[in-house]
Design a protein around this motif. Structure first.
Motif, PDB file in Angstrom:
ATOM      1  N   VAL A  33       8.183  -0.377   1.335  1.00  0.00           N
ATOM      2  CA  VAL A  33       8.152   0.069  -0.063  1.00  0.00           C
ATOM      3  C   VAL A  33       8.680   1.497  -0.114  1.00  0.00           C
ATOM      4  CG1 VAL A  33       6.663   0.554  -2.035  1.00  0.00           C
ATOM      5  CG2 VAL A  33       6.205  -1.432  -0.596  1.00  0.00           C
ATOM      6  N   TYR A  43      11.894  -1.795  -3.548  1.00  0.00           N
ATOM      7  CA  TYR A  43      12.478  -2.079  -2.243  1.00  0.00           C
ATOM      8  C   TYR A  43      13.887  -1.502  -2.223  1.00  0.00           C
ATOM      9  CZ  TYR A  43       8.668  -5.481  -2.026  1.00  0.00           C
ATOM     10  OH  TYR A  43       7.436  -6.079  -2.037  1.00  0.00           O
ATOM     11  N   ASP A  50      11.672 -10.240  -7.170  1.00  0.00           N
ATOM     12  CA  ASP A  50      10.866  -9.130  -6.640  1.00  0.00           C
ATOM     13  C   ASP A  50      10.010  -8.487  -7.724  1.00  0.00           C
ATOM     14  OD1 ASP A  50      11.614  -9.314  -3.993  1.00  0.00           O
ATOM     15  OD2 ASP A  50      13.257  -7.876  -4.166  1.00  0.00           O
ATOM     16  N   LEU A  57       6.570  -4.557  -9.359  1.00  0.00           N
ATOM     17  CA  LEU A  57       7.024  -5.001  -8.037  1.00  0.00           C
ATOM     18  C   LEU A  57       6.003  -5.946  -7.417  1.00  0.00           C
ATOM     19  CD1 LEU A  57       9.324  -4.392  -5.899  1.00  0.00           C
ATOM     20  CD2 LEU A  57       7.640  -2.863  -4.831  1.00  0.00           C
ATOM     21  N   THR A  59       4.758  -8.307  -3.889  1.00  0.00           N
ATOM     22  CA  THR A  59       4.815  -8.414  -2.441  1.00  0.00           C
ATOM     23  C   THR A  59       5.699  -9.593  -2.034  1.00  0.00           C
ATOM     24  OG1 THR A  59       2.571  -7.537  -2.237  1.00  0.00           O
ATOM     25  CG2 THR A  59       3.446  -8.721  -0.343  1.00  0.00           C
ATOM     26  N   GLN A 189       2.085  -2.590  -5.889  1.00  0.00           N
ATOM     27  CA  GLN A 189       2.757  -3.718  -5.253  1.00  0.00           C
ATOM     28  C   GLN A 189       1.838  -4.923  -5.449  1.00  0.00           C
ATOM     29  OE1 GLN A 189       3.090  -3.629  -0.977  1.00  0.00           O
ATOM     30  NE2 GLN A 189       5.039  -4.738  -0.985  1.00  0.00           N
TER      31      GLN A 189
END
Length: 205
Positions: A33, A43, A50, A57, A59, A189
């Motif tokens: 990250v 990313y 994503d 964002l 995972t 995330q």
């Protein structure tokens, strides 16, 4: 653009392993990250899927349902997110049961009551799979199960790991659940999508 550009429904194996359950062959993809200035985290090379429709964002996880053994205490982020967005049954991935009183949900803490503004990361169920969901979910087995017909269940937030900018690096602050209107959500995330269950009626299955 769809949040799930290449998704194909995957039924539970022999009806025993819920669709959203994570298998031991499915693990997080080791993608660092990075800070994206004032826009939050991301990313280095992002790809479709994503981020969700709100720009949060998510995972990256290996998707290999059926490989290894089921880990009933955990859910796969991609399948949980898909089921929550589309109101799919968490066990078979078909449409959740719906009637004039609303969509069918199973929630825990049946013995301690339930408020009118609770937030859940558990997708709904269909009638045929309600019993399987109750037996397969460790949380529901432990706390007891309450069946609800829910008329208003908006997407309200996400759960996951929160990061904080620190000089030129990022510091992970640990797991949190944040509303979509929380400014910190751009540093999250995500691993689970959350809905608020607001207008509901308890039912006997």
């Amino acid at each position: 653009m769809s949040d799930f550009p290449d998704c194909q429904p995957r039924p539970a194996r022999a009806g025993l392993v819920p669709y959203i359950v994570r298998w031991s062959g499915e693990r997080p993809v080791n993608t660092p990250v990075v800070a994206k200035g004032r826009t939050g985290i991301g990313y280095q090379h992002e790809r479709p899927g994503d981020r969700d429709a709100r720009g949060v964002l998510w995972t990256r996880y290996v998707r290999a349902p059926g490989e290894g053994t089921p880990e009933f205490g955990g859910v796969h982020p991609y399948r949980q997110r898909r089921a929550m967005r589309r109101l799919l049954c968490q066990v078979c991935s078909g449409p959740a049961d719906r009637n004039e009183r609303g969509v069918l949900w199973l929630v825990g803490n049946a013995g301690r009551g339930w408020s009118g503004e609770d937030v859940t990361g558990h997708p709904p169920v269909c009638l045929r799979c309600a019993g399987t969901a109750r037996r397969a979910c460790p949380y529901l087995r432990k706390s007891g199960t309450l069946a609800l017909r829910v008329r208003d269940a908006p997407l309200v937030g996400v759960s996951g790991k929160l990061y904080e900018p620190h000089r030129r690096d990022l510091v992970c602050l640990g797991p949190v659940t944040l509303a979509y209107d929380d400014p910190r959500v751009r540093y999250l995330q995500a691993t689970q999508l959350m809905r608020a269950l607001r207008d509901w009626t308890a039912v006997d299955l």
